[in-house]
Design a protein around this motif. Structure first.
Motif: not given
Length: 166
Positions: A11-37
């Motif tokens: 389960v941990a591996g699947v959830l990590i994979a979901v995060c990594v695959v969805c990581s281009p969906l981040s939104i840049p805000v200042g020095a950070s990137r907002c990543f709701p996933v």
């Protein structure tokens, strides 16, 4: 349902994979990137696996995102503080709304404060102590709402009961 280490790792591996695959969906805000996933996954990990798996998953996901260039060093404090707090809240309360509030507070306030020294010392960004609280809150709010909807649907359909989570 008895949860073995193999089940938790899968389960941990699947959830990590979901995060990594969805990581281009981040939104840049200042020095950070907002990543709701990430926050969605933190809450799911808190309920399904517990606080320490959640923190480990947040660390691995942040590390992979930084190495891929889809995240910044600020991903570590925000995701890990949120994962720890919401995991501990769920472990001791079994209350989904409180768990969601734990994720919001852990990520935005605790993670935002912990991000300050990383931004100032390691990234060379000029900031004040509370600079990252609002961007981290906005990021975690989106993922928290999605996680709450998913968990309440799973609870209503008795899936969480069958998994021994409620």
């Amino acid at each position: 349902m008895k949860k073995t280490i193999a089940w938790k790792m899968a389960v941990a591996g699947v959830l990590i994979a979901v995060c990594v695959v969805c990581s281009p969906l981040s939104i840049p805000v200042g020095a950070s990137r907002c990543f709701p996933v990430q926050h969605l996954v933190n809450i799911l990990a808190a309920v399904l696996l517990g606080p320490f798996y959640g923190v480990g998953m947040a660390f691995v996901t942040s590390l992979i995102r930084v190495l891929m260039g889809t995240g910044t060093l600020l991903a570590f404090p925000g995701s890990m503080c949120g994962a720890l707090l919401c995991g501990l809240v769920y472990k001791y309360s079994k209350n989904i709304p409180l768990t969601c509030i734990g994720e919001l507070f852990g990520t935005s306030v605790l993670g935002g404060i912990c991000a300050y020294p990383i931004a100032a010392l390691l990234m060379g960004k000029e900031a004040v102590l509370w600079t990252y609280i609002l961007p981290f809150f906005v990021s975690s709010a989106g993922g928290t709402v999605i996680a709450a909807v998913i968990l309440f649907a799973l609870k209503k359909t008795k899936v969480l009961n069958k998994m021994g989570q409620i």
